[in-house]
Design an enzyme around this catalytic site. Structure first.
Site, PDB file in Angstrom:
ATOM      1  N   CYS A   1       0.822  -1.200   0.000  1.00 13.58           N
ATOM      2  CA  CYS A   1       0.000   0.000   0.000  1.00 13.58           C
ATOM      3  C   CYS A   1       0.869   1.269   0.000  1.00 13.58           C
ATOM      4  O   CYS A   1       1.592   1.530  -0.937  1.00 13.58           O
ATOM      5  CB  CYS A   1      -0.986  -0.045   1.169  1.00 13.58           C
ATOM      6  SG  CYS A   1      -2.468   0.944   0.933  1.00 13.58           S
ATOM      7  N   HIS A   2       0.830   2.057   1.061  1.00  9.13           N
ATOM      8  CA  HIS A   2       1.613   3.293   1.161  1.00  9.13           C
ATOM      9  C   HIS A   2       3.017   3.061   1.738  1.00  9.13           C
ATOM     10  O   HIS A   2       3.810   3.993   1.808  1.00  9.13           O
ATOM     11  CB  HIS A   2       0.874   4.316   2.039  1.00  9.13           C
ATOM     12  CG  HIS A   2      -0.355   4.883   1.398  1.00  9.13           C
ATOM     13  ND1 HIS A   2      -1.552   4.201   1.384  1.00  9.13           N
ATOM     14  CD2 HIS A   2      -0.577   6.044   0.759  1.00  9.13           C
ATOM     15  CE1 HIS A   2      -2.464   4.939   0.758  1.00  9.13           C
ATOM     16  NE2 HIS A   2      -1.899   6.057   0.362  1.00  9.13           N
TER      17      HIS A   2
END
Length: 179
Positions: free
Chosen positions: A106-107
């Site tokens: 994800c991030h």
């Protein structure tokens, strides 16, 4: 298989912490929760507070070579906080220097960018990081999971919680193989 999970004191996406953690346990491995400070971390379900988890060790006291792999869960705030902590960034860089596998979802690649380890690598992430990865010298792809062996270690990346099954399978395969 001893696997480090590095998260900030708050902001980690809970499912991106717990699903890989459970996969490591089910494979007979030992997950170890590291953070930059505190005795517990506050996980989130998107923008809502979720559960807390006890910290096993502070990252400032951890040695990457004592682990078989590193998992970096996402969440927007989590990697943003980690990339401002010199011990966290140094710990992440230490896995790349030692040739050990790293998995980020994800991030989480924001922390990889800060550690200056994406140059020349191909990875995926949450789509909003595409430009950040390219600006840091990496190649961004829109794939469920990407395993890149272009550097001295294996880098396993995924985009979002929907990709967790593929992410978990890939990281277990690479961690068990020694990256």
């Amino acid at each position: 298989m001893r696997v480090a999970f590095l998260v900030a004191p708050e902001g980690a996406e809970q499912i991106e912490l717990t699903a890989p953690w459970e996969a490591v346990e089910q494979a007979g491995g030992t997950p170890v929760l590291l953070s930059t400070r505190g005795e517990a971390v506050q996980a989130f379900d998107h923008l809502d507070r979720a559960d807390t988890f006890p910290v096993d060790q502070l990252v400032s006291q951890a040695d990457p070579t004592r682990f078989d792999g590193l998992v970096l869960p996402g969440g927007v705030a989590n990697p943003d906080l980690l990339r401002t902590d010199k011990n966290a960034v140094g710990f992440v860089r230490g896995f790349f220097d030692a040739g050990l596998p790293v998995a980020a979802i994800c991030h989480a690649p924001w922390t990889l960018i800060e550690a200056d380890v994406v140059r020349g690598r191909t990875l995926t992430s949450y789509p909003s990081l595409r430009t950040d990865i390219r600006n840091a010298g990496g190649t961004w792809v829109d794939e469920q999971v990407k395993v890149c062996g272009a550097g001295g270690n294996k880098l396993i990346t995924s985009r979002r919680p929907d990709d967790l099954q593929a992410f978990d399978n890939a990281l277990l395969a690479e961690f068990a193989a020694g990256g």
